[in-house]
Write a protein that holds these residues in place. Structure first.
Motif, PDB file in Angstrom:
ATOM      1  N   VAL A 265      48.617  27.944  46.791  1.00 23.20           N
ATOM      2  CA  VAL A 265      48.161  27.239  47.994  1.00 23.20           C
ATOM      3  C   VAL A 265      46.744  27.668  48.360  1.00 23.20           C
ATOM      4  O   VAL A 265      45.890  26.824  48.674  1.00 23.20           O
ATOM      5  N   TYR A 266      46.465  28.975  48.329  1.00 24.16           N
ATOM      6  CA  TYR A 266      45.121  29.456  48.668  1.00 24.16           C
ATOM      7  C   TYR A 266      44.075  28.872  47.729  1.00 24.16           C
ATOM      8  O   TYR A 266      43.004  28.444  48.179  1.00 24.16           O
TER       9      TYR A 266
ATOM     10  N   PRO B 203      44.584  29.788  57.095  1.00 22.16           N
ATOM     11  CA  PRO B 203      45.160  28.440  57.114  1.00 22.16           C
ATOM     12  C   PRO B 203      46.052  28.153  55.902  1.00 22.16           C
ATOM     13  O   PRO B 203      47.059  27.453  56.029  1.00 22.16           O
ATOM     14  N   ALA B 204      45.692  28.694  54.732  1.00 24.63           N
ATOM     15  CA  ALA B 204      46.509  28.474  53.538  1.00 24.63           C
ATOM     16  C   ALA B 204      47.890  29.102  53.703  1.00 24.63           C
ATOM     17  O   ALA B 204      48.914  28.470  53.409  1.00 24.63           O
TER      18      ALA B 204
ATOM     19  N   TRP C  47      49.961  27.170  56.108  1.00 22.09           N
ATOM     20  CA  TRP C  47      50.536  25.970  55.482  1.00 22.09           C
ATOM     21  C   TRP C  47      51.768  26.358  54.668  1.00 22.09           C
ATOM     22  O   TRP C  47      52.809  25.687  54.731  1.00 22.09           O
TER      23      TRP C  47
ATOM     24  N   SER D 290      44.168  26.039  46.244  1.00 22.66           N
ATOM     25  CA  SER D 290      43.975  24.638  46.625  1.00 22.66           C
ATOM     26  C   SER D 290      43.114  24.508  47.875  1.00 22.66           C
ATOM     27  O   SER D 290      42.289  23.599  47.978  1.00 22.66           O
ATOM     28  N   PHE D 291      43.283  25.429  48.823  1.00 22.32           N
ATOM     29  CA  PHE D 291      42.473  25.375  50.041  1.00 22.32           C
ATOM     30  C   PHE D 291      41.012  25.698  49.730  1.00 22.32           C
ATOM     31  O   PHE D 291      40.100  25.053  50.266  1.00 22.32           O
TER      32      PHE D 291
ATOM     33  N   SER E 240      39.896  22.580  47.057  1.00 22.92           N
ATOM     34  CA  SER E 240      39.998  21.188  47.498  1.00 22.92           C
ATOM     35  C   SER E 240      40.076  21.022  49.004  1.00 22.92           C
ATOM     36  O   SER E 240      40.187  19.905  49.493  1.00 22.92           O
ATOM     37  N   GLY E 241      40.044  22.135  49.737  1.00 25.47           N
ATOM     38  CA  GLY E 241      40.115  22.045  51.190  1.00 25.47           C
ATOM     39  C   GLY E 241      41.523  21.981  51.740  1.00 25.47           C
ATOM     40  O   GLY E 241      41.711  21.926  52.956  1.00 25.47           O
ATOM     41  N   GLY E 242      42.525  21.965  50.857  1.00 27.48           N
ATOM     42  CA  GLY E 242      43.912  21.896  51.310  1.00 27.48           C
ATOM     43  C   GLY E 242      44.817  21.384  50.206  1.00 27.48           C
ATOM     44  O   GLY E 242      44.418  21.292  49.039  1.00 27.48           O
ATOM     45  N   ILE E 243      46.042  21.053  50.577  1.00 24.24           N
ATOM     46  CA  ILE E 243      47.008  20.465  49.648  1.00 24.24           C
ATOM     47  C   ILE E 243      46.873  18.948  49.775  1.00 24.24           C
ATOM     48  O   ILE E 243      47.251  18.373  50.791  1.00 24.24           O
TER      49      ILE E 243
ATOM     50  N   TYR F 282      39.858  29.979  55.279  1.00 26.88           N
ATOM     51  CA  TYR F 282      40.646  29.505  54.145  1.00 26.88           C
ATOM     52  C   TYR F 282      41.974  30.246  53.966  1.00 26.88           C
ATOM     53  O   TYR F 282      43.020  29.612  53.821  1.00 26.88           O
TER      54      TYR F 282
END
Length: 226
Positions: free
Chosen positions: A140-141, A121-122, A125, A143-144, A147-150, A118
């Motif tokens: 952003v983190y 990858p955050a 992004w 959200s990851f 919700s798994g991402g943006i 997480y």
């Protein structure tokens, strides 16, 4: 995004509070929600709460390979997570709860897992979209993790572009957090609507221009993080 060790720690601690109520996280925490595929019940587990039909299988596999104190007991479950419902399996839940609370190896594995699955990858992004502020990294983190991402559905709710596309970072983050707050508050699942405390906290930090996360404590869901 060139985060200091303090900024990185604050980001992780705030999200840990969102997930388990503790800045250090609750490595043995288990919750059950109707948020699996087709709204079925599923386990969420660990320091920052990964899900039964999401990445829990990866976490259990890492722990079994480690090995840890409860690895042999969890080995029969390694290939079942995410394919065979375990939400009502009392033994499985007891084992992962005890592993998180009693075995330092599980805590080490979780730290490694949540970072690789997480956090990295955050931040990647954020880098790809030209975000440099520590508060942007927190947004952003979260959200990851949550919700798994943006999500594109949220990005479609406002006009500002990210810096990589010529937009202003502060404006993009402000509008994204506001849009995400609206999306969460109108979600058909009551459990999701109840998570607006996350975006309420982020909106507060944006409002006080805490872009470097230097204004502490940050009050996350009623818990001061500093």
């Amino acid at each position: 995004m060139n985060l200091t060790a303090t900024q990185r720690r604050l980001i992780v601690q705030v999200v840990n509070v969102f997930e388990t109520g503790r800045p250090e996280g609750d490595y043995g925490a288990i919750a059950i929600f109707h948020d699996g595929p087709h709204d079925i019940r599923q386990i969420t587990y660990g320091r920052s709460q990964t899900t039964e039909y999401g990445r829990l299988r990866d976490l259990i596999a890492m722990y079994v390979r480690a090995p840890g104190r409860f690895s042999a007991d969890l080995l029969p479950y390694a290939d079942k997570v995410g394919t065979v419902p375990l939400v009502d399996d009392a033994r499985f839940k007891q084992l992962i709860r005890r592993a998180g609370r009693e075995d330092p190896e599980m805590r080490r594995i979780q730290d490694e897992f949540f970072d690789k699955a997480y956090f990295v990858p955050a931040i990647a992004w954020a880098d790809a979209h030209g975000l440099v502020e520590a508060l942007s990294g927190l947004v952003v983190y979260d959200s990851f993790i949550h919700s798994g991402g943006i999500l594109w559905i949220i990005r479609g709710m406002f006009a500002e572009s990210p810096p990589s596309e010529g937009g202003d970072e502060h404006t993009w983050v402000r509008e994204y957090v506001a849009a995400r707050h609206r999306w969460l508050s109108r979600h058909p699942r009551a459990a999701v609507r109840a998570t607006t405390y996350r975006t309420a906290c982020l909106k507060r930090e944006v409002a006080r221009d805490n872009w470097a996360l230097s204004l502490v404590p940050i009050v996350a869901h009623g818990v001061p993080v500093s």
